[in-house]
Design a protein around this motif. Sequence first.
Motif, PDB file in Angstrom:
ATOM      1  N   ALA A   1      31.548 -65.944   7.289  1.00 43.25           N
ATOM      2  CA  ALA A   1      31.642 -67.400   7.339  1.00 43.25           C
ATOM      3  C   ALA A   1      31.516 -68.045   5.963  1.00 43.25           C
ATOM      4  O   ALA A   1      32.250 -68.978   5.639  1.00 43.25           O
ATOM      5  CB  ALA A   1      30.584 -67.957   8.285  1.00 43.25           C
ATOM      6  N   SER A   2      30.582 -67.565   5.139  1.00 43.36           N
ATOM      7  CA  SER A   2      30.404 -68.191   3.826  1.00 43.36           C
ATOM      8  C   SER A   2      31.638 -67.978   2.945  1.00 43.36           C
ATOM      9  O   SER A   2      32.045 -68.878   2.199  1.00 43.36           O
ATOM     10  CB  SER A   2      29.161 -67.634   3.134  1.00 43.36           C
ATOM     11  N   GLN A   3      32.243 -66.796   3.053  1.00 43.80           N
ATOM     12  CA  GLN A   3      33.455 -66.531   2.272  1.00 43.80           C
ATOM     13  C   GLN A   3      34.633 -67.350   2.794  1.00 43.80           C
ATOM     14  O   GLN A   3      35.439 -67.873   2.016  1.00 43.80           O
ATOM     15  CB  GLN A   3      33.765 -65.032   2.328  1.00 43.80           C
ATOM     16  N   ALA A   4      34.740 -67.452   4.124  1.00 45.72           N
ATOM     17  CA  ALA A   4      35.808 -68.263   4.709  1.00 45.72           C
ATOM     18  C   ALA A   4      35.647 -69.723   4.302  1.00 45.72           C
ATOM     19  O   ALA A   4      36.632 -70.401   3.965  1.00 45.72           O
ATOM     20  CB  ALA A   4      35.793 -68.124   6.229  1.00 45.72           C
ATOM     21  N   ALA A   5      34.405 -70.212   4.327  1.00 45.16           N
ATOM     22  CA  ALA A   5      34.148 -71.602   3.941  1.00 45.16           C
ATOM     23  C   ALA A   5      34.610 -71.850   2.502  1.00 45.16           C
ATOM     24  O   ALA A   5      35.211 -72.889   2.200  1.00 45.16           O
ATOM     25  CB  ALA A   5      32.666 -71.914   4.096  1.00 45.16           C
ATOM     26  N   ALA A   6      34.326 -70.891   1.612  1.00 44.59           N
ATOM     27  CA  ALA A   6      34.721 -71.046   0.208  1.00 44.59           C
ATOM     28  C   ALA A   6      36.236 -71.078   0.063  1.00 44.59           C
ATOM     29  O   ALA A   6      36.789 -71.920  -0.647  1.00 44.59           O
ATOM     30  CB  ALA A   6      34.122 -69.911  -0.620  1.00 44.59           C
ATOM     31  N   LEU A   7      36.930 -70.162   0.730  1.00 41.06           N
ATOM     32  CA  LEU A   7      38.382 -70.109   0.618  1.00 41.06           C
ATOM     33  C   LEU A   7      39.049 -71.352   1.198  1.00 41.06           C
ATOM     34  O   LEU A   7      40.117 -71.769   0.742  1.00 41.06           O
ATOM     35  CB  LEU A   7      38.925 -68.865   1.325  1.00 41.06           C
ATOM     36  N   LEU A   8      38.424 -71.948   2.205  1.00 41.39           N
ATOM     37  CA  LEU A   8      38.999 -73.127   2.847  1.00 41.39           C
ATOM     38  C   LEU A   8      38.606 -74.426   2.152  1.00 41.39           C
ATOM     39  O   LEU A   8      39.069 -75.497   2.527  1.00 41.39           O
ATOM     40  CB  LEU A   8      38.567 -73.178   4.310  1.00 41.39           C
ATOM     41  N   GLY A   9      37.748 -74.327   1.147  1.00 39.83           N
ATOM     42  CA  GLY A   9      37.403 -75.507   0.373  1.00 39.83           C
ATOM     43  C   GLY A   9      36.239 -76.302   0.893  1.00 39.83           C
ATOM     44  O   GLY A   9      36.008 -77.430   0.437  1.00 39.83           O
ATOM     45  N   TYR A  10      35.470 -75.754   1.855  1.00 40.65           N
ATOM     46  CA  TYR A  10      34.288 -76.470   2.335  1.00 40.65           C
ATOM     47  C   TYR A  10      33.165 -76.349   1.307  1.00 40.65           C
ATOM     48  O   TYR A  10      33.147 -75.414   0.508  1.00 40.65           O
ATOM     49  CB  TYR A  10      33.830 -75.906   3.678  1.00 40.65           C
ATOM     50  N   LYS A  11      32.210 -77.255   1.402  1.00 39.55           N
ATOM     51  CA  LYS A  11      31.085 -77.234   0.469  1.00 39.55           C
ATOM     52  C   LYS A  11      29.925 -76.398   0.976  1.00 39.55           C
ATOM     53  O   LYS A  11      29.119 -75.914   0.182  1.00 39.55           O
ATOM     54  CB  LYS A  11      30.621 -78.663   0.177  1.00 39.55           C
ATOM     55  N   THR A  12      29.807 -76.252   2.297  1.00 38.36           N
ATOM     56  CA  THR A  12      28.712 -75.490   2.878  1.00 38.36           C
ATOM     57  C   THR A  12      29.202 -74.716   4.096  1.00 38.36           C
ATOM     58  O   THR A  12      30.234 -75.044   4.683  1.00 38.36           O
ATOM     59  CB  THR A  12      27.552 -76.397   3.337  1.00 38.36           C
ATOM     60  N   VAL A  13      28.422 -73.705   4.479  1.00 34.22           N
ATOM     61  CA  VAL A  13      28.718 -72.973   5.706  1.00 34.22           C
ATOM     62  C   VAL A  13      28.568 -73.896   6.910  1.00 34.22           C
ATOM     63  O   VAL A  13      29.321 -73.795   7.884  1.00 34.22           O
ATOM     64  CB  VAL A  13      27.782 -71.756   5.854  1.00 34.22           C
ATOM     65  N   GLY A  14      27.611 -74.830   6.831  1.00 28.18           N
ATOM     66  CA  GLY A  14      27.394 -75.748   7.935  1.00 28.18           C
ATOM     67  C   GLY A  14      28.618 -76.588   8.241  1.00 28.18           C
ATOM     68  O   GLY A  14      28.992 -76.759   9.409  1.00 28.18           O
ATOM     69  N   SER A  15      29.272 -77.126   7.213  1.00 25.76           N
ATOM     70  CA  SER A  15      30.456 -77.953   7.443  1.00 25.76           C
ATOM     71  C   SER A  15      31.603 -77.109   7.981  1.00 25.76           C
ATOM     72  O   SER A  15      32.376 -77.551   8.844  1.00 25.76           O
ATOM     73  CB  SER A  15      30.870 -78.674   6.156  1.00 25.76           C
ATOM     74  N   PHE A  16      31.718 -75.863   7.507  1.00 27.61           N
ATOM     75  CA  PHE A  16      32.739 -74.955   8.035  1.00 27.61           C
ATOM     76  C   PHE A  16      32.478 -74.659   9.511  1.00 27.61           C
ATOM     77  O   PHE A  16      33.384 -74.748  10.349  1.00 27.61           O
ATOM     78  CB  PHE A  16      32.743 -73.652   7.231  1.00 27.61           C
ATOM     79  N   SER A  17      31.227 -74.317   9.850  1.00 25.43           N
ATOM     80  CA  SER A  17      30.884 -73.975  11.227  1.00 25.43           C
ATOM     81  C   SER A  17      31.105 -75.155  12.162  1.00 25.43           C
ATOM     82  O   SER A  17      31.592 -74.994  13.283  1.00 25.43           O
ATOM     83  CB  SER A  17      29.426 -73.503  11.314  1.00 25.43           C
ATOM     84  N   SER A  18      30.757 -76.346  11.686  1.00 26.60           N
ATOM     85  CA  SER A  18      30.955 -77.538  12.503  1.00 26.60           C
ATOM     86  C   SER A  18      32.432 -77.783  12.758  1.00 26.60           C
ATOM     87  O   SER A  18      32.846 -78.078  13.882  1.00 26.60           O
ATOM     88  CB  SER A  18      30.333 -78.756  11.810  1.00 26.60           C
ATOM     89  N   SER A  19      33.242 -77.648  11.720  1.00 24.67           N
ATOM     90  CA  SER A  19      34.678 -77.845  11.874  1.00 24.67           C
ATOM     91  C   SER A  19      35.280 -76.807  12.807  1.00 24.67           C
ATOM     92  O   SER A  19      36.138 -77.104  13.642  1.00 24.67           O
ATOM     93  CB  SER A  19      35.360 -77.786  10.500  1.00 24.67           C
TER      94      SER A  19
END
Length: 238
Positions: free
Chosen positions: A177-195
């Motif tokens: 998740a943290s790597q996916a969040a970075a590649l997708l341009g999110y600032k945190t894992v939390g914002s990625f998980s929420s999306s």
Amino acid sequence: MTSRREPRLADAAEIAAEQGLTPARITGLYTGRAENAAGKAFPEPVAMRGRARLWDHAEVTEWFAHRTPARLVEHTPPSLPPETLLNAAEASRYLGYKNSNQVTTFVRDRPGYFPEPDVVEEKGTADNPYRRLLWKVETLQAWMATRPGRGRRAGAYEAPPLPDVPADGDPDELLGASQAAALLGYKTVGSFSSSLSQGNLPLLTTTDGVAENAGRQNGRRRWTRRRILDQAAQRSQK
């Protein structure tokens, strides 16, 4: 080199629909500069569409991910022996949260904020494993005691930085998740998980594997770099 994205813009109506609120409430959170549990003010708009404010969707999603969760008024935890073990839903109710999934949300979206479980039970089958997390009542009580007013814990929560993930690596490498969040341009894992939970990343609803022999990461979802970059390309086209 890390993939970059143009911010997705959203107005008050779109944000309200995603968060189960009214457009007027979103406007009120901004004009009143409401703060979340991390002490951060509601984000500033980044553009205008006529007279309508437009926000960076990822920033607003992150803000809501760390918003102070609703608690029961004048809640008093039940009297239980300190060694009693409670699962996530039971712990949420013990702590007085209206949402029985609140502890699960803390564990998933705010690493380091909630105490580690006292017991982890490996359940399920070899084809469908899952983990049951249990906390002692005394652990929950100790955590509650460190939370000064408004449910905020001593020491403001700061999301850990995301890793620097190359976009040109092995396309079949499994990433978390943290790597996916970075590649997708999110600032945190939390914002990625929420999306992700809101259905904004449809290609990632399918996983390509789970973490194995990774300690606390066991059973966590994994996606190939190819799938994540395909999702990034799809988002950039919107």
